[in-house]
Design a protein around this motif. Structure first.
Motif, PDB file in Angstrom:
ATOM      1  N   ALA A 289       0.825  -1.208   0.000  1.00  0.00           N
ATOM      2  CA  ALA A 289       0.000   0.000   0.000  1.00  0.00           C
ATOM      3  C   ALA A 289       0.862   1.261   0.000  1.00  0.00           C
ATOM      4  O   ALA A 289       0.428   2.306  -0.496  1.00  0.00           O
ATOM      5  CB  ALA A 289      -0.932   0.001   1.212  1.00  0.00           C
ATOM      6  N   ILE A 290       2.081   1.170   0.533  1.00  0.00           N
ATOM      7  CA  ILE A 290       2.991   2.312   0.538  1.00  0.00           C
ATOM      8  C   ILE A 290       3.658   2.472  -0.832  1.00  0.00           C
ATOM      9  O   ILE A 290       3.945   3.576  -1.282  1.00  0.00           O
ATOM     10  CB  ILE A 290       4.084   2.141   1.618  1.00  0.00           C
TER      11      ILE A 290
ATOM     12  N   VAL B  66       2.434  13.048  -6.308  1.00  0.00           N
ATOM     13  CA  VAL B  66       1.261  12.735  -5.490  1.00  0.00           C
ATOM     14  C   VAL B  66       1.635  11.746  -4.394  1.00  0.00           C
ATOM     15  O   VAL B  66       1.263  11.907  -3.223  1.00  0.00           O
ATOM     16  CB  VAL B  66       0.115  12.172  -6.354  1.00  0.00           C
ATOM     17  N   MET B  67       2.409  10.724  -4.767  1.00  0.00           N
ATOM     18  CA  MET B  67       2.778   9.711  -3.781  1.00  0.00           C
ATOM     19  C   MET B  67       3.774  10.253  -2.761  1.00  0.00           C
ATOM     20  O   MET B  67       3.741   9.868  -1.588  1.00  0.00           O
ATOM     21  CB  MET B  67       3.347   8.482  -4.489  1.00  0.00           C
ATOM     22  N   ALA B  68       4.652  11.153  -3.197  1.00  0.00           N
ATOM     23  CA  ALA B  68       5.590  11.752  -2.249  1.00  0.00           C
ATOM     24  C   ALA B  68       4.831  12.534  -1.180  1.00  0.00           C
ATOM     25  O   ALA B  68       5.137  12.433   0.022  1.00  0.00           O
ATOM     26  CB  ALA B  68       6.561  12.665  -2.990  1.00  0.00           C
ATOM     27  N   GLU B  69       3.842  13.317  -1.609  1.00  0.00           N
ATOM     28  CA  GLU B  69       3.024  14.063  -0.657  1.00  0.00           C
ATOM     29  C   GLU B  69       2.241  13.115   0.247  1.00  0.00           C
ATOM     30  O   GLU B  69       2.126  13.338   1.457  1.00  0.00           O
ATOM     31  CB  GLU B  69       2.058  14.977  -1.412  1.00  0.00           C
TER      32      GLU B  69
ATOM     33  N   GLU C  10      13.457   6.215  -2.030  1.00  0.00           N
ATOM     34  CA  GLU C  10      13.751   5.253  -3.097  1.00  0.00           C
ATOM     35  C   GLU C  10      13.038   5.614  -4.400  1.00  0.00           C
ATOM     36  O   GLU C  10      13.612   5.533  -5.481  1.00  0.00           O
ATOM     37  CB  GLU C  10      13.311   3.855  -2.630  1.00  0.00           C
ATOM     38  N   TYR C  11      11.770   6.061  -4.284  1.00  0.00           N
ATOM     39  CA  TYR C  11      10.983   6.389  -5.475  1.00  0.00           C
ATOM     40  C   TYR C  11      11.333   7.760  -6.037  1.00  0.00           C
ATOM     41  O   TYR C  11      11.183   7.998  -7.240  1.00  0.00           O
ATOM     42  CB  TYR C  11       9.492   6.324  -5.155  1.00  0.00           C
ATOM     43  N   GLU C  12      11.782   8.668  -5.164  1.00  0.00           N
ATOM     44  CA  GLU C  12      12.055  10.026  -5.629  1.00  0.00           C
ATOM     45  C   GLU C  12      13.465  10.159  -6.209  1.00  0.00           C
ATOM     46  O   GLU C  12      13.738  11.089  -6.969  1.00  0.00           O
ATOM     47  CB  GLU C  12      11.890  10.998  -4.472  1.00  0.00           C
ATOM     48  N   ASN C  13      14.364   9.244  -5.852  1.00  0.00           N
ATOM     49  CA  ASN C  13      15.750   9.341  -6.333  1.00  0.00           C
ATOM     50  C   ASN C  13      16.027   8.400  -7.499  1.00  0.00           C
ATOM     51  O   ASN C  13      15.228   7.592  -7.859  1.00  0.00           O
ATOM     52  CB  ASN C  13      16.725   9.043  -5.179  1.00  0.00           C
TER      53      ASN C  13
END
Length: 297
Positions: free
Chosen positions: A181-182, A191-194, A294-297
């Protein structure tokens, strides 16, 4: 008449009647006299312990004396009819998403408002009560791709109204999340970062707990149970009885509400098992932030 089936509709109706009576500045004894019933019977009606009469005379009389609008009257009468029908279905209630009348009420909105404690386990989607507006919008667009924009905005606002309960320190929220879910992407990286930041932020509130069950956890019961929420309630205001806890299982085409003790107890046992395997609150926050990095970098 005391009902033996599903209690949700009559509980919602009772609280709505109590709210309208107070808004009309009318005592419970006076309202009982209007209907020609005892104050005790009126108390049971407002506490959701009794099913309304088989005709609409009582409800119409109350609506007259409370000075409600025609739209509100139609909603009250529809709720009373639903209370009579659902009282016969044996303690479980299936609510399809489609073909609902315009004056229908939302059981989940009522339940969240009335509950003293919410415990949720979610596998893929985050619970609505901790969703950001953009996350919710992305999910809604996928679920109802042809929904008019104004209706979509209304749905998002209704979720926002339910989320305001998080500001109530007497309302306790425990969220148990699969790591999936994360990680599941809704609405894109920003959107997911926020959303992930919001989870960490909201998890620091004293009345909110957010814990993650990581992928490495093997063979845990949550994989078999599926997503659900357990809602528990305070004592009823007039009779001081304890309301039944309710399990809400959200499906693609509708919602299932379970009230039988044997069914609720099985879900409570599942919650105990999930608590055993979930990370601590601090480790969960660290895991959420690590996934975000991990997702933002």
């Amino acid at each position: 008449m005391v009902a033996e089936g599903s209690t949700i509709a009559r509980r919602a109706l009772g609280r709505q009647l109590q709210k309208l009576r107070k808004k009309a500045d009318m005592s419970q004894n006076r309202a009982a006299k209007v209907l020609g019933i005892s104050p005790q019977t009126m108390a049971r009606l407002e506490d959701g312990l009794s099913v309304p009469s088989t005709n609409d005379l009582y409800m119409n009389a109350l609506c007259d004396h409370y000075g409600v609008s025609d739209e509100k009257r139609r909603a009250i009468l529809a709720m009373a009819r639903e209370a009579r029908v659902s009282a016969k279905n044996g303690g479980g209630w299936w609510r399809p998403h489609i073909d609902r009348p315009a004056n229908d009420f939302e059981p989940r909105a009522f339940l969240d408002h009335a509950a003293r404690r919410l415990t949720a386990w979610h596998v893929i989607l985050l619970p609505e009560i901790v969703q950001t507006p953009d996350y919710r919008r992305a999910v809604a667009w996928t679920t109802w791709p042809h929904l008019p924009t104004d209706e979509l905005d209304n749905r998002i606002e209704r979720v926002a109204e339910r989320q305001r309960r998080l500001d109530d320190s007497t309302f306790t929220v425990e969220i148990l999340l699969s790591e999936a879910a994360i990680r599941e992407e809704w609405g894109g990286p920003s959107v997911m970062a926020e959303q992930r930041r919001f989870l960490v932020e909201i998890g620091h509130r004293p009345n909110v707990s957010i814990r993650v069950v990581p992928f490495r956890t093997r063979g845990h019961l949550g994989a078999l149970v599926g997503s659900f929420s357990l809602l528990e309630f305070p004592l009823l205001p007039h009779t001081r009885f304890v309301e039944r806890p309710i399990v809400h299982v959200e499906e693609y085409t509708g919602d299932l509400y379970l009230e039988r003790s044997a069914e609720v107890d099985r879900y409570k046992a599942a919650i105990s098992e999930l608590r055993r395997v979930a990370l601590s609150e601090s480790d969960s926050s660290a895991r959420i932030l690590a996934i975000s990095d991990e997702y933002e970098n």
